[in-house]
Design an enzyme around this catalytic site. Structure first.
Site, PDB file in Angstrom:
ATOM      1  N   MET A  99       0.831  -1.195   0.000  1.00  0.00           N
ATOM      2  CA  MET A  99       0.000   0.000   0.000  1.00  0.00           C
ATOM      3  C   MET A  99       0.872   1.253   0.000  1.00  0.00           C
ATOM      4  O   MET A  99       2.059   1.201   0.268  1.00  0.00           O
ATOM      5  CB  MET A  99      -0.927   0.006   1.224  1.00  0.00           C
ATOM      6  CG  MET A  99      -1.924  -1.148   1.230  1.00  0.00           C
ATOM      7  SD  MET A  99      -3.090  -1.073  -0.133  1.00  0.00           S
ATOM      8  CE  MET A  99      -4.086  -2.511   0.228  1.00  0.00           C
ATOM      9  N   CYS A 100       0.283   2.364  -0.272  1.00  0.00           N
ATOM     10  CA  CYS A 100       0.993   3.627  -0.429  1.00  0.00           C
ATOM     11  C   CYS A 100       0.853   4.488   0.831  1.00  0.00           C
ATOM     12  O   CYS A 100       0.139   4.141   1.768  1.00  0.00           O
ATOM     13  CB  CYS A 100       0.444   4.388  -1.630  1.00  0.00           C
ATOM     14  SG  CYS A 100       0.371   3.399  -3.149  1.00  0.00           S
TER      15      CYS A 100
END
Length: 266
Positions: free
Chosen positions: A1-2
């Site tokens: 995920m970012c």
């Protein structure tokens, strides 16, 4: 995920959030504390608003921690509204076109999460776009396509409803493809005057989102995780929420998919 961070308020240097704090966005690019993976090295980007209606945009495929141009730009650019993002790819090549934020006209958008089973429903979702919007797609990510679904669903007219209908589109496409909807969505988007964020998931858990005042004065921040835990009052935004920020106010309201997909606007 970012990991991502967004700011709205009196103009500040981008470095005050992106590079300078002890747990800045650059620090989170190699040492995130609340992400599925600690490293977010698949590119980065910033979109900022200045004297023009449309935002400036700088993106690259280098890890944020190793790009000296990013540090220099953040030290020089002041803005009262900006979005910044470091990417950990869940699909799509590491290319500039796949780096966030994405921009269309006065709108900017960035995302942390993913559309599960994306390749099985991507064509169906793309076909629902107008020719003009389809031609505006430059990358291959689920994030950019979700942004364009929001544009097609009337983002200019009603951001809350547009996001709700776009989520409904994704869920309906998954169901028609015979797969369980698996959408994780924590996104921020802005139109030059207002800043929005949505936190939602079909799976029960959504990527983290926090709201907080910026140094007790000039503005407010929305972040994936706090960049400074000393002297900051960060509030976790609950799942199933949409945040709306203006220069004067911030509101949090319940968010859920529209009851049924509507015909898309051009």
């Amino acid at each position: 995920m970012c990991r991502w961070a967004a700011y709205l308020g009196e103009p500040v240097f981008l470095e005050d959030i992106v590079t300078a704090p002890c747990h800045s966005l650059i620090a989170q690019s190699h040492c995130a504390l609340e992400a599925k993976t600690a490293t977010n090295g698949d590119g980065f980007g910033v979109a900022w608003y200045g004297d023009r209606a449309e935002p400036g945009l700088y993106r690259d495929v280098l890890p944020a921690w190793s790009d000296c141009n990013l540090k220099s730009l953040c030290r020089q650019i002041r803005s009262g509204l900006f979005l910044a993002h470091v990417r950990a790819s869940t699909g799509g090549a590491t290319s500039r076109d796949n780096c966030h934020p994405f921009v269309w006209g006065r709108w900017s958008f960035m995302h942390n999460g993913q559309i599960g089973g994306f390749e099985a429903i991507r064509r169906r979702l793309e076909e629902s776009l107008s020719d003009e919007l389809y031609a505006g797609l430059h990358g291959a990510t689920d994030s950019e396509l979700f942004f364009f679904l929001m544009l097609a669903e009337g983002l200019d007219r009603d951001p809350h409803a547009a996001a709700s209908r776009a989520v409904s589109r994704v869920i309906a496409a998954s169901q028609r493809a015979g797969i369980e909807p698996a959408l994780k969505l924590t996104a921020a988007f802005a139109d030059g005057e207002r800043l929005f964020a949505v936190r939602y998931s079909t799976l029960g858990t959504a990527p983290t989102l926090y709201a907080g005042a910026f140094r007790n004065g000039p503005g407010r921040c929305l972040v994936s995780e706090p960049f400074d835990r000393e002297g900051q009052d960060w509030q976790a935004v609950p799942p199933g929420s949409l945040v709306t920020m203006t220069h004067e106010t911030m509101s949090v309201r319940a968010f859920e998919p529209a009851a049924a997909p509507m015909a898309m606007a051009g």
